[in-house]
Design a protein around this motif. Sequence first.
Motif, PDB file in Angstrom:
ATOM      1  N   ARG A  34       0.829  -1.203   0.000  1.00 20.37           N
ATOM      2  CA  ARG A  34       0.000   0.000   0.000  1.00 20.37           C
ATOM      3  C   ARG A  34       0.867   1.257   0.000  1.00 20.37           C
ATOM      4  N   SER A  35       1.958   1.228   0.809  1.00 20.73           N
ATOM      5  CA  SER A  35       2.847   2.381   0.865  1.00 20.73           C
ATOM      6  C   SER A  35       3.538   2.612  -0.480  1.00 20.73           C
ATOM      7  N   LEU A  36       3.958   1.539  -1.126  1.00 23.43           N
ATOM      8  CA  LEU A  36       4.608   1.673  -2.430  1.00 23.43           C
ATOM      9  C   LEU A  36       3.642   2.210  -3.477  1.00 23.43           C
ATOM     10  N   CYS A  37       2.402   1.748  -3.421  1.00 20.73           N
ATOM     11  CA  CYS A  37       1.414   2.245  -4.375  1.00 20.73           C
ATOM     12  C   CYS A  37       1.189   3.743  -4.185  1.00 20.73           C
ATOM     13  N   GLN A  38       1.144   4.182  -2.915  1.00 27.81           N
ATOM     14  CA  GLN A  38       0.988   5.610  -2.647  1.00 27.81           C
ATOM     15  C   GLN A  38       2.177   6.406  -3.175  1.00 27.81           C
ATOM     16  N   ASN A  39       3.381   5.872  -2.961  1.00 24.58           N
ATOM     17  CA  ASN A  39       4.576   6.565  -3.460  1.00 24.58           C
ATOM     18  C   ASN A  39       4.571   6.658  -4.984  1.00 24.58           C
ATOM     19  N   ILE A  40       4.094   5.592  -5.619  1.00 23.28           N
ATOM     20  CA  ILE A  40       4.032   5.608  -7.084  1.00 23.28           C
ATOM     21  C   ILE A  40       3.046   6.664  -7.560  1.00 23.28           C
ATOM     22  N   GLU A  41       1.900   6.740  -6.877  1.00 20.37           N
ATOM     23  CA  GLU A  41       0.906   7.756  -7.250  1.00 20.37           C
ATOM     24  C   GLU A  41       1.465   9.162  -7.081  1.00 20.37           C
ATOM     25  N   LYS A  42       2.202   9.387  -5.959  1.00 23.94           N
ATOM     26  CA  LYS A  42       2.790  10.708  -5.739  1.00 23.94           C
ATOM     27  C   LYS A  42       3.854  11.013  -6.791  1.00 23.94           C
ATOM     28  N   ALA A  43       4.646   9.993  -7.122  1.00 27.31           N
ATOM     29  CA  ALA A  43       5.716  10.215  -8.100  1.00 27.31           C
ATOM     30  C   ALA A  43       5.167  10.503  -9.494  1.00 27.31           C
ATOM     31  N   ASN A  44       3.975   9.974  -9.788  1.00 35.40           N
ATOM     32  CA  ASN A  44       3.394  10.185 -11.115  1.00 35.40           C
ATOM     33  C   ASN A  44       2.739  11.559 -11.264  1.00 35.40           C
ATOM     34  N   VAL A  45       2.566  12.253 -10.125  1.00 38.95           N
ATOM     35  CA  VAL A  45       1.950  13.581 -10.195  1.00 38.95           C
ATOM     36  C   VAL A  45       2.887  14.533 -10.952  1.00 38.95           C
ATOM     37  N   GLY A  46       2.401  15.204 -11.940  1.00 44.66           N
ATOM     38  CA  GLY A  46       3.200  16.147 -12.717  1.00 44.66           C
ATOM     39  C   GLY A  46       4.059  15.494 -13.776  1.00 44.66           C
ATOM     40  N   ARG A  47       3.934  14.178 -13.931  1.00 43.00           N
ATOM     41  CA  ARG A  47       4.742  13.483 -14.940  1.00 43.00           C
ATOM     42  C   ARG A  47       3.898  13.041 -16.131  1.00 43.00           C
ATOM     43  N   GLN A  48       2.749  13.633 -16.261  1.00 42.49           N
ATOM     44  CA  GLN A  48       1.925  13.296 -17.406  1.00 42.49           C
ATOM     45  C   GLN A  48       2.636  13.726 -18.691  1.00 42.49           C
ATOM     46  N   THR A  49       2.453  12.945 -19.713  1.00 41.50           N
ATOM     47  CA  THR A  49       3.118  13.221 -20.993  1.00 41.50           C
ATOM     48  C   THR A  49       2.510  14.474 -21.643  1.00 41.50           C
ATOM     49  N   THR A  50       3.345  15.503 -21.797  1.00 39.92           N
ATOM     50  CA  THR A  50       2.938  16.744 -22.467  1.00 39.92           C
ATOM     51  C   THR A  50       4.019  17.131 -23.463  1.00 39.92           C
ATOM     52  N   GLU A  51       3.720  18.119 -24.275  1.00 36.73           N
ATOM     53  CA  GLU A  51       4.707  18.574 -25.255  1.00 36.73           C
ATOM     54  C   GLU A  51       5.915  19.186 -24.558  1.00 36.73           C
ATOM     55  N   ASN A  52       5.661  19.950 -23.511  1.00 37.43           N
ATOM     56  CA  ASN A  52       6.757  20.586 -22.770  1.00 37.43           C
ATOM     57  C   ASN A  52       7.650  19.527 -22.119  1.00 37.43           C
ATOM     58  N   ARG A  53       7.018  18.503 -21.531  1.00 32.14           N
ATOM     59  CA  ARG A  53       7.795  17.439 -20.884  1.00 32.14           C
ATOM     60  C   ARG A  53       8.606  16.654 -21.904  1.00 32.14           C
ATOM     61  N   ALA A  54       8.013  16.396 -23.057  1.00 30.43           N
ATOM     62  CA  ALA A  54       8.726  15.665 -24.103  1.00 30.43           C
ATOM     63  C   ALA A  54       9.947  16.459 -24.581  1.00 30.43           C
ATOM     64  N   ALA A  55       9.768  17.772 -24.710  1.00 32.36           N
ATOM     65  CA  ALA A  55      10.883  18.617 -25.157  1.00 32.36           C
ATOM     66  C   ALA A  55      11.998  18.646 -24.124  1.00 32.36           C
ATOM     67  N   LEU A  56      11.625  18.742 -22.850  1.00 31.19           N
ATOM     68  CA  LEU A  56      12.628  18.754 -21.784  1.00 31.19           C
ATOM     69  C   LEU A  56      13.359  17.411 -21.695  1.00 31.19           C
ATOM     70  N   SER A  57      12.645  16.324 -21.873  1.00 28.86           N
ATOM     71  CA  SER A  57      13.277  15.002 -21.834  1.00 28.86           C
ATOM     72  C   SER A  57      14.283  14.854 -22.969  1.00 28.86           C
ATOM     73  N   LYS A  58      13.931  15.363 -24.139  1.00 34.92           N
ATOM     74  CA  LYS A  58      14.852  15.301 -25.273  1.00 34.92           C
ATOM     75  C   LYS A  58      16.099  16.138 -25.005  1.00 34.92           C
TER      76      LYS A  58
ATOM     77  N   LEU B 217      17.338  16.897 -22.076  1.00 38.67           N
ATOM     78  CA  LEU B 217      18.121  16.219 -21.035  1.00 38.67           C
ATOM     79  C   LEU B 217      18.963  15.102 -21.629  1.00 38.67           C
ATOM     80  N   GLU B 218      18.404  14.363 -22.563  1.00 35.15           N
ATOM     81  CA  GLU B 218      19.139  13.273 -23.183  1.00 35.15           C
ATOM     82  C   GLU B 218      20.322  13.816 -23.987  1.00 35.15           C
ATOM     83  N   GLU B 219      20.142  14.915 -24.666  1.00 34.01           N
ATOM     84  CA  GLU B 219      21.240  15.514 -25.431  1.00 34.01           C
ATOM     85  C   GLU B 219      22.347  16.011 -24.506  1.00 34.01           C
ATOM     86  N   LEU B 220      21.963  16.609 -23.371  1.00 33.54           N
ATOM     87  CA  LEU B 220      22.956  17.090 -22.412  1.00 33.54           C
ATOM     88  C   LEU B 220      23.755  15.933 -21.811  1.00 33.54           C
ATOM     89  N   ARG B 221      23.102  14.821 -21.578  1.00 33.79           N
ATOM     90  CA  ARG B 221      23.805  13.649 -21.053  1.00 33.79           C
ATOM     91  C   ARG B 221      24.846  13.142 -22.053  1.00 33.79           C
TER      92      ARG B 221
END
Length: 261
Positions: free
Chosen positions: A157-181, A183-187
Amino acid sequence: GQLHYSRPVLPHYSRPVLGHSTPRSLRPRALVSPAPTAGRAADGRAGRSRTGQDAAMSKKKGLSFEEKRNRMLEIFFETKGVFQLKDLEKIAPKEKGITSISVKEVLQSLVDDALVDSDRIGTSNYFWAFPSKALHIRNQKLETLGSQVNEATERKRSLCQNIEKANVGRQTTENRAALSKELEELRKEKIQLKAELEKYQECDPEVVEEIRQLNKIARDAANRWTDNVFTVKSWAKKKFGFEQKQIDKTFGIPEDFDYID
């Protein structure tokens, strides 16, 4: 003047003679009923035969180790007696179908699990078990397993709650996709720069200083062994009267052999 009535004469029909020309459906059938007693006796013998075959198949199949443990406990619970190993090796095969060769192993496993008690009296070992103790041990084990299940459920139950909290704000959006790209280039760029930096590592002041210290240690060690060689040459010259050139030639010492500045 009396009237006389004659009985009417019915026409005579001859009974047909059954033969090859008579249809089979018109032929009389002999009704033969089987003796009920003999049938039931045959069924009984067949039933007993099947029961014997099932028992033989069960005997051939053999008992699992857990079944042997349960049957061994039944001996103690039903008799409430105290036994020696030799007693159980005689009782178990006859009453519970446990082979005598496996009695010792099964009994030892029950002793190890504290389901059977044992004690040495004189030169003999005695074994006994009571249902109340076995029930108490099993209840304890059940409580332990229940506690572990509760802990695992709470952790899940605790892990499920942590997963739900971690998923907050991580929905796939255009801005998030651009930032992820990005980040990968910087790495990737970081890996390239690190590889290039390793090429100039020899010019690092710390690395240079470390090399100087290692060179000093190596020079001191070489001069120490050079001094040892000169000492041995001087001793050989005094002891055996050898010339220095002869010693150098014999031991392969070069002419320019000397200390390192």
